[in-house]
Design a protein around this motif. Structure first.
Motif, mmCIF file in Angstrom:
data_model
loop_
_atom_site.group_PDB
_atom_site.id
_atom_site.type_symbol
_atom_site.label_atom_id
_atom_site.label_comp_id
_atom_site.label_asym_id
_atom_site.label_seq_id
_atom_site.Cartn_x
_atom_site.Cartn_y
_atom_site.Cartn_z
ATOM 1 N N TYR A 1 2.432 -10.832 -8.435
ATOM 2 C CA TYR A 1 1.114 -10.252 -8.641
ATOM 3 C C TYR A 1 0.875 -9.931 -10.110
ATOM 4 O O TYR A 1 1.807 -9.857 -10.905
ATOM 5 C CB TYR A 1 0.940 -9.000 -7.781
ATOM 6 N N ALA B 1 2.783 -5.417 0.204
ATOM 7 C CA ALA B 1 1.843 -5.542 -0.915
ATOM 8 C C ALA B 1 0.935 -4.318 -1.015
ATOM 9 O O ALA B 1 0.617 -3.867 -2.119
ATOM 10 C CB ALA B 1 1.006 -6.807 -0.768
ATOM 11 N N VAL C 1 -2.693 -10.376 -6.084
ATOM 12 C CA VAL C 1 -1.547 -11.126 -5.580
ATOM 13 C C VAL C 1 -1.798 -12.593 -5.898
ATOM 14 O O VAL C 1 -2.805 -13.173 -5.486
ATOM 15 C CB VAL C 1 -1.325 -10.904 -4.070
#
Length: 101
Positions: free
Chosen positions: A72, A39, A81
């Motif tokens: 996201y 991420a 997210v």
């Protein structure tokens, strides 16, 4: 741009990690570390993930980590997210994890 994790997303990560830890605590910890690293790669390239096929909304995207989808939303100042799901889980517009989107 920075990555921000929603409460729902963090709950999903915790649930998945707890499930994985039943068999192997170390593997669960490595999975969590890898997921967060995947991420974080969105910070310089927030639109690098694909548009979620089920939702077809330009701002809602996903990247993959192992067998999991990191969903996201690209916002002006950050990447939010929204949730983490196994690849086999189907999504829809009325999914409770996406109710605020």
């Amino acid at each position: 741009m920075r990555v921000h994790w929603s409460t729902v997303a963090l709950e999903r990560v915790s649930e998945i990690a707890d499930y994985l830890a039943v068999d192997d605590l170390g593997a669960a910890e490595r999975w969590v570390d890898g997921l967060f690293a995947a991420a974080e790669r969105l910070e310089p390239f927030p639109r690098s993930g694909r548009v979620v096929p089920e939702l077809r909304r330009e701002a809602i995207r996903e990247v993959f980590y192992k067998r999991y989808r990191i969903l996201y939303k690209v916002q002006p100042e950050r990447v939010e997210v929204l949730t983490v799901r196994h690849m086999r889980q189907h999504l829809s517009d009325n999914d409770p994890d996406l109710s605020d989107v």
